[in-house]
Design an enzyme around this catalytic site. Sequence first.
Site, PDB file in Angstrom:
ATOM      1  N   GLN A  27      -4.760   1.503  12.289  1.00  0.00           N
ATOM      2  CA  GLN A  27      -5.825   0.717  11.666  1.00  0.00           C
ATOM      3  C   GLN A  27      -7.333   0.829  12.391  1.00  0.00           C
ATOM      4  OE1 GLN A  27      -5.318  -1.577   9.024  1.00  0.00           O
ATOM      5  NE2 GLN A  27      -3.372  -0.793   8.921  1.00  0.00           N
ATOM      6  N   ALA A  34      -4.827   9.196   7.852  1.00  0.00           N
ATOM      7  CA  ALA A  34      -6.064   9.556   7.125  1.00  0.00           C
ATOM      8  C   ALA A  34      -6.358   8.329   6.014  1.00  0.00           C
ATOM      9  CB  ALA A  34      -6.248  11.049   6.473  1.00  0.00           C
ATOM     10  N   CYS A  93       8.968 -14.832   1.236  1.00  0.00           N
ATOM     11  CA  CYS A  93       9.216 -15.022  -0.003  1.00  0.00           C
ATOM     12  C   CYS A  93       8.983 -13.880  -1.130  1.00  0.00           C
ATOM     13  CB  CYS A  93       8.313 -16.296  -0.513  1.00  0.00           C
ATOM     14  SG  CYS A  93       8.480 -17.634   0.659  1.00  0.00           S
TER      15      CYS A  93
END
Length: 472
Positions: free
Chosen positions: A177, A195, A320
Site C-alpha cells: 500500500q 505493481a 454484511c
Amino acid sequence: MPYFDAASAVPLHPVARQALLASLDEGWADPARLHREGRRARMLLDAAREAAADAVGCRPDELTFTTSGTRAVHTGVAGALAGRRRTGHHLIVSAVEHSCVLHAAESHEAGGGEVTRVGVDRGGRVDAAAFAAALRKDTALACLQSANHEVGTLQPVAETAEACQEAGVPLLVDAAQSLGWGPVEGAWSLLAASAHKWGGPAGVGLLAVRKGVRFSVPGPSDERESGRSPGFEDIPAVVAAAASLRAVRAEAAAEAARLRELTERIRARVPELVPDVEVVGDPVRRLPGIVTFSCLYVDGEALLHELDRAGFSVSSGSSCTSSTLVPSHVLKAMGVLSEGNVRVSLPPGAAGADVEDFLDVLPGAVSRVRAQLGAPAGGGTVDASADGAGSAASDEDAELIVDTLGRRCPIPVIELAKVIGDVPVGGLVRVLSDDEAARLDVPAWCEMRGQTYLGESPWPGGGTAYLVRREQ
C-alpha cells in the site's frame, strides 16, 4: 464513474502504458541468451531492476520480480523461515496483516510452526513495544505491514525493525500500500510489494531480500531471478512496473498533499452528514488517500450497491457483504463497528468535485438502506411495535430478550435499538445472535449510544447472548 477503490488496484499509469507498449517489441526474447535479441531483453530487464531497486532502497541484486505481490509475500515468508529453521520455528505477525501474510502464517502453523499475532489499538496501529516483547530466541521471522490496506493506518516499521535487528530477527515488510508514496524507513530485512497498487500492470510483484539474510528457496529451484521466482520473466510488464513506480514517486509529494486534504474533508464531513457513523483508523498517522467509516443500522452490501448505482465504486470490510457473516479481520482486531463499512481509497488524480458529489450522494444512500431495514433514522430508538421489529420477550420485569438468531448484521443491533427504550434505566437487554459481527457491533452501538455493554455468554439454545444495560 468515480473510482474510489485504489487500495485494491490503481488504473494503469500512462507511463506504464507507454513503457509496456514500447517494450513489447524489444523485450520478447529470452534474457538468458547471448544473441542480439536476448541481450536487448536483458538490458531492459536489468534497467527495470535498477530503477525498482532504487525506489525500494536496496541493491539491484537483492531484488526479485515475482508474478504477484501475494507470491512475493509467500516466497519471502517461506524462504526466510526455511533459511532460519535452525534458529527456531516461531513466526510473529500483526493481527491486521493482509490476508496473504495471515494465510502464510496459517500454513506455517499447519506444518508444526508457532505463530504469535500481535494486536493493535482501536486506530489499527501496532504497539512497537508489544511487538518487540513478542520476540524470542527461537523467532525465525517477523512480519509487519508498512500501512494497513483497509483503514490506511501507518505502522511503526522503523521502531519495530530496530527491535528486530537488536534481537537478530529478520523483519519482512508488506509494503504494497505504501511503496508508491515513498521508500519504507528502517532496517527491514525483506520487503514485498505489488505493481498494480501504484499503477503498474497486474501480475508483477517485488521481493527484496537483503544480503546477509538467511534464505532458502522453497520448492524446486530455477536459474532465473536468483532462483526465487521460477519461470520466464514477463519483461514488458516488469519494465512497465518499474517505469510507473518511478513516475508516481516523482509525483508523490504533491499528490499526497492534495489527496490528504480530500480525505480529511471526507473524515470531517461524513459524521456531520450521516448520523451514527464511526470513522475508523488512526486520524493522523495514515496514508494520504484512504478513509474508512462504518454506519450503524446499515447492510454493507446494500449500501455498496446504492453507491454503485449512484456512480461511485467503493469497497467494504463489512461482514454484511460476505456470506460467511465474519467481519473483516482488520475491523475485528481493532474492535470497531463493522456494519455498513465503507472504504474510500482515492486514486492519484481524483477530483475534488467527485468527492463533493460523493458527499452529496452518501446521506441519501444510507437513509434508503436504513429505511429498507426499518432502522432508526436519526440516532434514536424506535417503537418496538414498529413494522419489522424483532421478537422481544419479557424475561424479568427489567430485562428483555431479543432473539435475532439466524439473522445477519445489522439486524441484531437494529432490534436492540428498537427495544432499549422498553426497559427502565438500569434495566437489561440480552441480544441473542449467532452472527460473528454482533461481537463487534453490539459493544460499538453501546459506546455510540451511551449505554453500557456488560459482556457476552453462551446461550443454551445456541449462539451468544450479549448483555446491555440501559443508562439513559
